[in-house]
Design an enzyme around this catalytic site. Sequence first.
Site, PDB file in Angstrom:
ATOM      1  N   HIS A  26       0.857  -1.191   0.000  1.00  0.00           N
ATOM      2  CA  HIS A  26       0.000   0.000   0.000  1.00  0.00           C
ATOM      3  C   HIS A  26       0.889   1.235   0.000  1.00  0.00           C
ATOM      4  CE1 HIS A  26      -3.815   2.091   1.858  1.00  0.00           C
ATOM      5  NE2 HIS A  26      -3.154   2.906   1.038  1.00  0.00           N
ATOM      6  N   HIS A  28       1.207   4.779  -2.480  1.00  0.00           N
ATOM      7  CA  HIS A  28       0.806   5.589  -3.649  1.00  0.00           C
ATOM      8  C   HIS A  28       2.076   6.241  -4.157  1.00  0.00           C
ATOM      9  CE1 HIS A  28      -3.512   5.352  -2.539  1.00  0.00           C
ATOM     10  NE2 HIS A  28      -3.002   5.206  -1.334  1.00  0.00           N
ATOM     11  N   HIS A 206      -9.538   0.915  -1.326  1.00  0.00           N
ATOM     12  CA  HIS A 206      -9.521   1.560  -0.019  1.00  0.00           C
ATOM     13  C   HIS A 206     -10.936   1.473   0.553  1.00  0.00           C
ATOM     14  CE1 HIS A 206      -5.733   3.168  -1.352  1.00  0.00           C
ATOM     15  NE2 HIS A 206      -5.600   3.989  -0.347  1.00  0.00           N
ATOM     16  N   GLU A 209     -11.162   3.434   5.892  1.00  0.00           N
ATOM     17  CA  GLU A 209     -10.091   4.317   6.390  1.00  0.00           C
ATOM     18  C   GLU A 209     -10.774   5.366   7.270  1.00  0.00           C
ATOM     19  OE1 GLU A 209      -8.107   6.636   3.349  1.00  0.00           O
ATOM     20  OE2 GLU A 209      -6.509   7.280   4.709  1.00  0.00           O
ATOM     21  N   ASP A 287       1.750   4.028   2.758  1.00  0.00           N
ATOM     22  CA  ASP A 287       0.705   4.857   2.143  1.00  0.00           C
ATOM     23  C   ASP A 287       1.293   6.001   1.314  1.00  0.00           C
ATOM     24  OD1 ASP A 287      -1.917   5.411   1.484  1.00  0.00           O
ATOM     25  OD2 ASP A 287      -2.517   6.149   3.449  1.00  0.00           O
ATOM     26  N   ASP A 288       1.651   7.115   1.964  1.00  0.00           N
ATOM     27  CA  ASP A 288       2.207   8.288   1.275  1.00  0.00           C
ATOM     28  C   ASP A 288       3.402   8.779   2.084  1.00  0.00           C
ATOM     29  OD1 ASP A 288      -0.033   8.871  -0.825  1.00  0.00           O
ATOM     30  OD2 ASP A 288      -1.093   8.539   1.056  1.00  0.00           O
TER      31      ASP A 288
END
Length: 347
Positions: A26, A28, A206, A209, A287-288
């Site tokens: 996961h 991005h 997703h 969340e 994630d980011d």
Amino acid sequence: MLKLASSISAERLPELLRRMPKAELHIHIEGSLEPELIFALAQRNGVQIPYASVEELRKAYAFTNLQSFLDIYYAGASVLLKEQDFYDMAWAYLRRAAADNVVRAEIFFDPQTHTARGVSMETVINGLYRACEQAHADLGVSASLILCFLRHLSEEEAFETLEQALPYRDKFIGVGLDSSEVGHPPEKFARVFARCRELGLHLVAHAGEEGPPAYVWTALDLLKVERVDHGVQSTKDAALMQRLAKDRIPLTVCPLSNLKLCVFPQLKDHNLGQLLDAGLVATVNSDDPAYFGGYMNDNFIQTFAATGLTAPQAYQLAKNSFDASFIDASMKRRYTDLLDATFAAFE
Ligand code: HPA
Ligand code: ZN
């Protein structure tokens, strides 16, 4: 292996967490764009950005919820124009991942963020794919791409995006669903996902969340996803927890993301331990990472320190990451053997 791991002391945990091989499921890729690279690409491409310096941009990374992050994340991605830009971004991430002993990465990308600005699908996919090939050759990291549809856009736009991507079908392994969750439930994309399923693409989304457990149910039952991204709201629904455990549906959990987007007030309150205790196939992911203050090992080390998770749980999370990945059974075995050897050597 679990019995052995239980003898590893808390002081040695960070080193173990760093050293153990792991898969990241996961991430991005646009969320790996560091402020320094945003500024370098802005200059290279003559793109104006509304921040005077790297420091000023970093200071803007104070988020209150998912949307407050997404606004700045899409603005950051506006500096990406050429194939080389997409390559440079993905290569920087893959080198960083390799340093964290990530041996397998399944990387999300958001083509609509780029095609909406006139960048072609070919430019996006070729740049990212070239970095994935390079990572395999030079870093020993196996990397694949997952195309995400932006859920705040329409079903029709998702279908158009799929059409544009099909000439490059051999360069991505699956599709996902990201962006603003609340108000954009999975069922909005049921027909697109059904088409992707016919095409033999892997399916993830997703869900849970910020959105309710109901969105996790519909991701499973209507989209027929193989993994749920985040899914941390599932603990609010006992029947859903049972379903996730029974069907061994992996959750790609992102602790530092959840902290930065105020899904949990503090890291010590995170429910990762609860998910593992319930027998779910939970994994740890970044994630980011450029926006949320940490890559894979930062996520592991900070979460273990805050919540008191132990070495057997570290083993379980790394094992889960290979089990949950879209690699074949022989590769899963190879990575799990490598994980076992790492734990054995550590003791
Ligand atoms: N949630 C939804 N969409 C996203 C995220 C996220 O955490 N990161 C990048 N796009
Ligand atoms: Zn995400």
